[in-house]
Design a protein around this motif. Structure first.
Motif, mmCIF file in Angstrom:
data_model
loop_
_atom_site.group_PDB
_atom_site.id
_atom_site.type_symbol
_atom_site.label_atom_id
_atom_site.label_comp_id
_atom_site.label_asym_id
_atom_site.label_seq_id
_atom_site.Cartn_x
_atom_site.Cartn_y
_atom_site.Cartn_z
ATOM 1 N N UNK A 16 0.830 -1.205 0.000
ATOM 2 C CA UNK A 16 0.000 0.000 0.000
ATOM 3 C C UNK A 16 0.864 1.255 0.000
ATOM 4 N N UNK A 17 1.816 1.329 0.935
ATOM 5 C CA UNK A 17 2.632 2.531 1.048
ATOM 6 C C UNK A 17 3.634 2.654 -0.103
ATOM 7 N N UNK A 18 4.116 1.534 -0.616
ATOM 8 C CA UNK A 18 5.023 1.591 -1.765
ATOM 9 C C UNK A 18 4.301 2.113 -3.002
ATOM 10 N N UNK A 19 3.063 1.666 -3.196
ATOM 11 C CA UNK A 19 2.278 2.138 -4.341
ATOM 12 C C UNK A 19 1.949 3.620 -4.196
ATOM 13 N N UNK A 20 1.542 4.029 -2.988
ATOM 14 C CA UNK A 20 1.196 5.430 -2.765
ATOM 15 C C UNK A 20 2.409 6.350 -2.868
ATOM 16 N N UNK A 21 3.603 5.803 -2.649
ATOM 17 C CA UNK A 21 4.831 6.584 -2.829
ATOM 18 C C UNK A 21 5.255 6.599 -4.290
ATOM 19 N N UNK A 46 5.523 9.886 -7.625
ATOM 20 C CA UNK A 46 6.879 10.051 -8.135
ATOM 21 C C UNK A 46 7.004 9.636 -9.601
ATOM 22 N N UNK A 47 5.985 9.022 -10.139
ATOM 23 C CA UNK A 47 6.004 8.650 -11.559
ATOM 24 C C UNK A 47 5.272 9.662 -12.430
ATOM 25 N N UNK A 48 4.636 10.676 -11.813
ATOM 26 C CA UNK A 48 3.843 11.650 -12.559
ATOM 27 C C UNK A 48 4.706 12.772 -13.104
ATOM 28 N N UNK A 59 8.228 -0.446 -8.805
ATOM 29 C CA UNK A 59 6.835 -0.091 -9.073
ATOM 30 C C UNK A 59 6.759 1.245 -9.805
ATOM 31 N N UNK A 60 7.539 2.223 -9.360
ATOM 32 C CA UNK A 60 7.548 3.547 -10.015
ATOM 33 C C UNK A 60 7.951 3.431 -11.476
ATOM 34 N N UNK A 61 8.986 2.654 -11.739
ATOM 35 C CA UNK A 61 9.457 2.504 -13.116
ATOM 36 C C UNK A 61 8.398 1.847 -13.993
ATOM 37 N N UNK A 62 7.686 0.891 -13.427
ATOM 38 C CA UNK A 62 6.597 0.251 -14.173
ATOM 39 C C UNK A 62 5.488 1.254 -14.471
ATOM 40 N N UNK A 63 5.119 2.064 -13.479
ATOM 41 C CA UNK A 63 4.092 3.086 -13.694
ATOM 42 C C UNK A 63 4.506 4.060 -14.798
ATOM 43 N N UNK A 115 6.227 18.198 -9.628
ATOM 44 C CA UNK A 115 7.488 18.921 -9.846
ATOM 45 C C UNK A 115 8.619 18.526 -8.903
ATOM 46 N N UNK A 116 8.384 18.313 -7.595
ATOM 47 C CA UNK A 116 9.523 17.993 -6.713
ATOM 48 C C UNK A 116 9.965 16.537 -6.752
ATOM 49 N N UNK A 117 9.573 15.802 -7.782
ATOM 50 C CA UNK A 117 9.882 14.362 -7.774
ATOM 51 C C UNK A 117 11.378 14.088 -7.879
ATOM 52 N N UNK A 118 12.133 14.941 -8.585
ATOM 53 C CA UNK A 118 13.571 14.683 -8.749
ATOM 54 C C UNK A 118 14.335 14.810 -7.440
ATOM 55 N N UNK A 119 14.189 15.911 -6.682
ATOM 56 C CA UNK A 119 14.908 15.965 -5.394
ATOM 57 C C UNK A 119 14.446 14.898 -4.411
ATOM 58 N N UNK A 120 13.150 14.552 -4.439
ATOM 59 C CA UNK A 120 12.656 13.502 -3.546
ATOM 60 C C UNK A 120 13.270 12.161 -3.924
ATOM 61 N N UNK A 121 13.322 11.867 -5.235
ATOM 62 C CA UNK A 121 13.911 10.612 -5.682
ATOM 63 C C UNK A 121 15.397 10.553 -5.340
#
Length: 289
Positions: free
Chosen positions: A89-94, A98-100, A156-160, A104-110
């Motif tokens: 659940x939490x992995x999917x919600x994270x 981050x795949x969208x 999961x993110x890469x698959x999304x 915008x802040x996905x790069x520093x978070x990643x």
């Protein structure tokens, strides 16, 4: 299409190599299973290979009547089921935000997330943090501290990210909000990677050992792997069981073999249900970044 002689030879050679590789993994389990059904004298004299010698069910009768072992089995099942569900659940919600593209802040978070894959938390600060959170001698200490695996979340993110963006645009036109987009479109298309990552999480929780040693003092909360360690580190106590019960159909050797099989078989039985998704999910989840 007709295959050439070289292709057939290559395929046969591959089959032989794979069968030999599989044998090296299956043979030890079969040997332990044979020992668990053999007499103590045959087991100690190293006469058992892949078939029981002087067949007896005494060891398994003791194992299946051992309430302490079943309690640890129940703890492990709880950790595996609840931990896997929460982790997924939490992995999917994270992974989803981050795949969208619009997040915008996905790069520093990643970047911060990936750093945790390189630099793990030191054991002492990790222990002190869990203790200060009041999770000592709590079954949740085996679940919450490792709730999200960075590696699994990235898969999961890469698959999304590999799902066509046209689906997003069509869903937006139909009035889909983010949660509906995730649960009604993305997750049904992601069964292979979700099954694969679920297996990764389930195996990790089933084999919980180090965190149990660190945070659990109450033997009633010990998971199966920690109980298994007790069988291997306290052979004198196991030998005393025979004397107290007056039962000499098993000894420390056969008990150790039986407990290993007891702890391994459930997760092996779980794997065939996810096998058809396993390779596809692992490969597709690593194609695009």
């Amino acid at each position: 299409m007709k295959r050439s002689t070289g292709e057939k030879t290559f395929q046969i050679f591959n089959y032989i190599i794979l069968i030999l590789a599989a044998s090296t993994m299956i043979a030890p389990l079969l040997q332990l299973l044979a020992v668990s059904f053999s007499s103590p004298i045959a087991a100690d004299s190293k006469k058992v290979f892949l078939w029981p010698v002087e067949f007896t069910t005494g060891t398994w009768e003791h194992i299946l009547q051992n309430t302490v072992l079943w309690r640890s089995f129940g703890v492990t099942v709880f950790i595996t089921v609840v931990g896997t569900l929460l982790s997924m659940l939490f992995s999917i919600l994270t992974a989803f935000p981050l795949s969208r593209r619009e997040f915008l802040p996905k790069k520093p978070i990643m970047l911060g997330i990936v750093i945790t894959m390189i630099f793990n938390a030191p054991m002492i600060p990790f222990f002190l943090t869990v203790r200060e959170l009041g999770m000592m001698d709590s079954i949740w200490a085996l679940i919450i501290p490792g709730l999200i695996s960075t590696f699994n979340m990235v898969i999961i993110r890469t698959f999304f990210m590999g799902i066509p963006s046209d689906l997003d645009d069509a869903a937006r036109i139909d009035g889909c909000h983010d949660f509906r987009l995730l649960f009604q479109i993305y997750l049904p298309l992601s069964k292979p990677v979700l099954a694969t990552v679920s297996l990764f999480y389930a195996v990790g929780y089933w084999n919980t050992f180090q965190t149990a040693i660190l945070f659990l003092r109450d033997p009633k909360l010990w998971p199966l792997q920690l109980r298994l360690r007790e069988y291997f580190t306290a052979p004198e106590e196991l030998a005393a069981v025979n004397l107290i019960m007056g039962d000499f159909d098993f000894n420390t050797t056969t008990l150790k073999a039986a407990t290993v099989i007891f702890a391994t078989i459930p997760i092996l039985l779980f794997y065939p249900y996810l096998q058809k998704y396993f390779v596809k999910g692992a490969v597709l989840g690593s194609l695009k970044e």
